[in-house]
Design a protein around this motif. Structure first.
Motif, PDB file in Angstrom:
ATOM      1  N   ARG A  97       8.658   6.371   0.226  1.00 32.35           N
ATOM      2  CA  ARG A  97       9.008   5.584   1.410  1.00 32.35           C
ATOM      3  C   ARG A  97       7.754   4.990   2.060  1.00 32.35           C
ATOM      4  NH1 ARG A  97      12.278   8.671   5.690  1.00 32.35           N
ATOM      5  NH2 ARG A  97      12.450   6.550   6.537  1.00 32.35           N
ATOM      6  N   LYS A  98       6.681   5.769   2.080  1.00 32.71           N
ATOM      7  CA  LYS A  98       5.433   5.263   2.650  1.00 32.71           C
ATOM      8  C   LYS A  98       4.917   4.077   1.839  1.00 32.71           C
ATOM      9  CE  LYS A  98       1.464   6.975   1.624  1.00 32.71           C
ATOM     10  NZ  LYS A  98       0.267   7.809   1.420  1.00 32.71           N
ATOM     11  N   LEU A  99       4.879   4.231   0.521  1.00 33.78           N
ATOM     12  CA  LEU A  99       4.369   3.161  -0.332  1.00 33.78           C
ATOM     13  C   LEU A  99       5.253   1.922  -0.273  1.00 33.78           C
ATOM     14  CD1 LEU A  99       3.255   5.245  -3.450  1.00 33.78           C
ATOM     15  CD2 LEU A  99       1.803   4.276  -1.641  1.00 33.78           C
ATOM     16  N   SER A 105      -2.844   8.887   4.721  1.00 35.38           N
ATOM     17  CA  SER A 105      -2.002  10.027   4.354  1.00 35.38           C
ATOM     18  C   SER A 105      -1.135  10.559   5.489  1.00 35.38           C
ATOM     19  CB  SER A 105      -2.877  11.172   3.831  1.00 35.38           C
ATOM     20  OG  SER A 105      -3.614  10.779   2.703  1.00 35.38           O
ATOM     21  N   VAL A 106      -1.495  10.290   6.733  1.00 35.30           N
ATOM     22  CA  VAL A 106      -0.731  10.815   7.864  1.00 35.30           C
ATOM     23  C   VAL A 106       0.315   9.796   8.287  1.00 35.30           C
ATOM     24  CG1 VAL A 106      -0.830  11.496  10.284  1.00 35.30           C
ATOM     25  CG2 VAL A 106      -2.573  12.313   8.689  1.00 35.30           C
ATOM     26  N   ALA A 118       5.480  21.609  13.857  1.00 36.73           N
ATOM     27  CA  ALA A 118       6.298  21.193  15.001  1.00 36.73           C
ATOM     28  C   ALA A 118       6.956  19.848  14.741  1.00 36.73           C
ATOM     29  CB  ALA A 118       5.454  21.132  16.272  1.00 36.73           C
ATOM     30  N   GLN A 119       6.774  19.320  13.549  1.00 35.99           N
ATOM     31  CA  GLN A 119       7.430  18.102  13.074  1.00 35.99           C
ATOM     32  C   GLN A 119       7.052  16.869  13.887  1.00 35.99           C
ATOM     33  OE1 GLN A 119      11.565  18.669  11.968  1.00 35.99           O
ATOM     34  NE2 GLN A 119      11.056  20.465  10.737  1.00 35.99           N
ATOM     35  N   TYR A 120       5.734  16.752  14.150  1.00 39.91           N
ATOM     36  CA  TYR A 120       5.199  15.534  14.759  1.00 39.91           C
ATOM     37  C   TYR A 120       4.708  14.555  13.700  1.00 39.91           C
ATOM     38  CZ  TYR A 120       5.289  17.848  19.323  1.00 39.91           C
ATOM     39  OH  TYR A 120       5.692  18.472  20.483  1.00 39.91           O
ATOM     40  N   HIS A 121       4.132  15.049  12.633  1.00 37.34           N
ATOM     41  CA  HIS A 121       3.679  14.178  11.560  1.00 37.34           C
ATOM     42  C   HIS A 121       3.821  14.892  10.221  1.00 37.34           C
ATOM     43  CE1 HIS A 121      -0.212  16.406  12.005  1.00 37.34           C
ATOM     44  NE2 HIS A 121      -0.342  16.130  10.709  1.00 37.34           N
ATOM     45  N   VAL A 122       3.605  14.149   9.165  1.00 32.25           N
ATOM     46  CA  VAL A 122       3.695  14.676   7.803  1.00 32.25           C
ATOM     47  C   VAL A 122       2.458  14.224   7.045  1.00 32.25           C
ATOM     48  CG1 VAL A 122       4.957  14.507   5.616  1.00 32.25           C
ATOM     49  CG2 VAL A 122       6.212  14.763   7.761  1.00 32.25           C
ATOM     50  N   TRP A 123       1.943  15.096   6.210  1.00 35.73           N
ATOM     51  CA  TRP A 123       0.849  14.723   5.312  1.00 35.73           C
ATOM     52  C   TRP A 123       1.473  14.158   4.044  1.00 35.73           C
ATOM     53  CZ3 TRP A 123      -4.285  14.247   5.916  1.00 35.73           C
ATOM     54  CH2 TRP A 123      -5.067  14.109   4.780  1.00 35.73           C
ATOM     55  N   SER A 124       1.200  12.900   3.761  1.00 42.55           N
ATOM     56  CA  SER A 124       1.871  12.208   2.657  1.00 42.55           C
ATOM     57  C   SER A 124       0.850  11.474   1.796  1.00 42.55           C
ATOM     58  CB  SER A 124       2.919  11.229   3.219  1.00 42.55           C
ATOM     59  OG  SER A 124       3.687  10.669   2.190  1.00 42.55           O
ATOM     60  N   ALA A 125      -0.051  12.242   1.195  1.00 44.09           N
ATOM     61  CA  ALA A 125      -1.045  11.661   0.297  1.00 44.09           C
ATOM     62  C   ALA A 125      -0.405  11.394  -1.058  1.00 44.09           C
ATOM     63  CB  ALA A 125      -2.235  12.597   0.142  1.00 44.09           C
ATOM     64  N   THR A 149       6.683  -0.021  11.201  1.00 47.54           N
ATOM     65  CA  THR A 149       6.551   0.099   9.749  1.00 47.54           C
ATOM     66  C   THR A 149       5.974  -1.198   9.184  1.00 47.54           C
ATOM     67  OG1 THR A 149       8.742  -0.795   9.268  1.00 47.54           O
ATOM     68  CG2 THR A 149       8.598   1.588   9.696  1.00 47.54           C
ATOM     69  N   PRO A 150       5.232  -1.122   8.088  1.00 45.04           N
ATOM     70  CA  PRO A 150       4.721  -2.347   7.467  1.00 45.04           C
ATOM     71  C   PRO A 150       5.824  -3.351   7.160  1.00 45.04           C
ATOM     72  CG  PRO A 150       3.607  -0.453   6.547  1.00 45.04           C
ATOM     73  CD  PRO A 150       4.709   0.084   7.431  1.00 45.04           C
ATOM     74  N   ASN A 151       7.003  -2.867   6.762  1.00 44.09           N
ATOM     75  CA  ASN A 151       8.102  -3.787   6.470  1.00 44.09           C
ATOM     76  C   ASN A 151       8.570  -4.520   7.724  1.00 44.09           C
ATOM     77  OD1 ASN A 151       8.124  -3.209   3.756  1.00 44.09           O
ATOM     78  ND2 ASN A 151       9.792  -1.713   3.873  1.00 44.09           N
ATOM     79  N   ALA A 152       8.606  -3.820   8.861  1.00 53.97           N
ATOM     80  CA  ALA A 152       9.031  -4.471  10.107  1.00 53.97           C
ATOM     81  C   ALA A 152       8.035  -5.544  10.511  1.00 53.97           C
ATOM     82  CB  ALA A 152       9.185  -3.431  11.204  1.00 53.97           C
ATOM     83  N   LEU A 153       6.754  -5.268  10.349  1.00 58.49           N
ATOM     84  CA  LEU A 153       5.733  -6.261  10.679  1.00 58.49           C
ATOM     85  C   LEU A 153       5.797  -7.451   9.728  1.00 58.49           C
ATOM     86  CD1 LEU A 153       2.773  -3.836  11.430  1.00 58.49           C
ATOM     87  CD2 LEU A 153       3.842  -5.376  13.088  1.00 58.49           C
ATOM     88  N   ALA A 154       6.045  -7.171   8.459  1.00 61.77           N
ATOM     89  CA  ALA A 154       6.106  -8.256   7.463  1.00 61.77           C
ATOM     90  C   ALA A 154       7.312  -9.150   7.673  1.00 61.77           C
ATOM     91  CB  ALA A 154       6.125  -7.671   6.057  1.00 61.77           C
ATOM     92  N   ALA A 155       8.379  -8.596   8.246  1.00 62.57           N
ATOM     93  CA  ALA A 155       9.606  -9.375   8.432  1.00 62.57           C
ATOM     94  C   ALA A 155       9.478 -10.391   9.557  1.00 62.57           C
ATOM     95  CB  ALA A 155      10.772  -8.431   8.722  1.00 62.57           C
TER      96      ALA A 155
END
Length: 498
Positions: free
Chosen positions: A327-329, A265-266, A61-68, A291-297
């Motif tokens: 993109r996650k990394l 991974s999620v 249903a495109q709520y999340h993605v498994w990105s291990a 996103t980690p980048n937004a927090l870091a900025a």
């Protein structure tokens, strides 16, 4: 030795004396292998359980993605065969037989709801099914298939009977409850509300058949909404058919501190995140971390980052797995909100909910099926979903006044469906997928990376049908689809416009 022998003789004498008073059939019974079971135990086993947040099925249903990092596969929409639920139906029949022995009619009433639930869940995945000749293996080992329309007719009749009979039972037995209930602690009135809310779900799923005189979708819907004393409905999220998670066997959700791989991974999907961003939806900061980048900025002002809707980004389901991992990394994607989800409580897992019920009533009113005010029920549904995520009432009122106010026409119907999608997020099993299959809202992202050319609309029948029940199986395919092709792209009766 003598003592042992004496004891043995004494035992045999006693046993022999006792046997003279017992029938042979009684002596054959093994007390360690009971022949009966309380219907409450069977009830616990046959009641459908909800699917917890971040279960793999919510990916579709495109709520999340498994990105291990070590599992960079894209989302695979190449649906294969499904399975039948006749094992559950046999257990429901067993529950009925045990309830008859125990003189416990409430379980017999509940069996009607449970049968309807099992058949509806099967037919909306597969199409036509054995029903009238099913469950009769001794006399009919190869049952014919009933049409999907007849399955819905029978299921709707079972649901109506279950609600009506349960209401009568409650009136005749004030204070009675049902044992083995892990949803409502035995509260029969809440069960009646859930049955009626589920009936509304089934009726709205038949929207393409709303003008079928035999089904009488509009009349059935109107009968429920206009007769609250006979067909009580849920009144708030307190009536949700849901379970609350805790750190106990059988009550943990998938996403919990024992499953550390989930935390890394999620990631949330942009189909979901972008819809929340479009409406500047206050649920977004509750379900996602920036996103980690937004927090870091902006390291010194996390509150401002969380309040900025541009701080959130989701993974693209149609992109390659490697792209989303990269993109996650790189810190470009949002994870589920750690404070809300990364614990043993998370959020309750809903099977049937009040927000869904109200948005379905809003849709029926919007379409002119009933005389109710569509805006009232739309506002009820959205506000209930907001409350589920901890959004305060003032924010909900502002949202319904400005960002996502109810509106008329085609745009208004689309907005109802968008709000259903948001209310279904990571709960209610496959209902979000089925809603999108019916309405096209939201538009799923899909590409060759997902191994199909278009989003599937059904599952194939169990492969064993072509050997165990070949003649009836192939006849059902011909009748439904005009060929013996059994695959994910065949359009079932439920999805065909009148």
């Amino acid at each position: 030795m003598k003592n042992t022998l004496a004891k043995t003789i004494g035992f045999l004498f006693i046993a022999g004396s006792a046997s003279s008073c017992l029938d042979y059939d009684e002596l054959r019974l093994n007390p360690n292998n009971p022949t009966t079971v309380p219907p409450s135990l069977l009830f616990t086993a046959v009641v459908p359980a909800p699917m917890s947040s971040f279960s793999d099925d919510y990916i579709f249903a495109q709520y999340h993605v498994w990105s291990a990092t070590d599992n960079a596969a894209s989302v695979n929409y190449r649906f294969g065969s499904s399975s039948f639920n006749y094992g559950n139906l046999r257990n429901i029949d067993k529950m009925v037989s045990e309830a008859e022995k125990a003189n416990a009619p409430v379980y017999i009433i509940m069996a009607k709801f449970l049968r309807a639930y099992q058949y509806v869940e099967m037919t909306k995945r597969l199409g036509d099914l054995p029903l009238s000749e099913a469950m009769q293996g001794n006399t009919i080992p190869r049952p014919k298939y009933d049409s999907q329309k007849s399955i819905y007719l029978q299921s709707l009749n079972w649901l109506d009977e279950a609600s009506t009979e349960l209401g009568t039972f409650i009136e005749a037995n004030p204070g009675a409850n049902i044992l083995g209930d892990f949803y409502f602690d035995g509260n029969l009135r809440k069960w009646q509300q859930a049955i009626n809310a589920y009936t509304i779900r089934v009726l709205i799923s038949l929207s393409k058949k709303a003008n079928d005189a035999e089904l009488d979708v509009k009349g059935r819907f109107k009968n429920i909404v206009n007769n609250p004393s006979q067909y009580p409905l849920m009144g708030s999220i307190a009536d949700n058919m849901q379970i609350t998670h805790r750190d106990e066997e059988g009550f943990r959700g998938n996403y919990n501190p024992n499953n550390g791989v989930y935390r890394v991974s999620v990631v949330l999907a942009d189909t979901y995140v972008d819809l929340l961003k479009r409406y500047e939806d206050p649920r977004l900061p509750r379900v996602a971390d920036p996103t980690p980048n937004a927090l870091a900025a902006n390291p010194g002002n996390e509150a401002a980052v969380r309040a900025d809707f541009n701080s959130y980004a989701g993974a693209d389901v149609s992109a390659s797995g490697a792209t989303n991992v990269s993109r996650k990394l790189n810190g470009d994607l949002s994870f589920p909100n750690e404070a809300r989800y990364w614990n043993f409580v998370g959020q309750p897992s809903i099977l049937i909910g009040y927000a869904e019920q109200e948005l379905h009533i809003a849709e029926a009113a919007h379409l002119g099926w009933i005389a109710a005010d569509a805006k009232t029920h739309y506002d009820n549904g959205v506000s209930a979903s907001m409350a589920f995520y901890g959004v305060d009432g003032g924010e909900a009122v502002e949202y319904l006044s400005d960002q996502a106010a109810y509106t008329s026409g085609v745009a208004g119907l689309r907005r109802i469906h968008e709000q259903l999608y948001l209310a279904y997020a990571e709960n209610s099993g496959w209902e979000s997928f089925f809603m999108t299959r019916r309405t096209g809202v939201p538009a799923y992202k899909i590409s060759s990376e997902n191994n199909v050319e278009r989003v599937p609309v059904r599952w194939a029948y169990p492969t064993t049908e072509d050997t165990d029940n070949q003649e009836n199986y192939r006849a059902a395919l011909q009748l439904q689809f005009g060929s013996e092709v059994d695959d994910r792209d065949q359009v079932m009766w439920l999805l065909k416009d009148e």
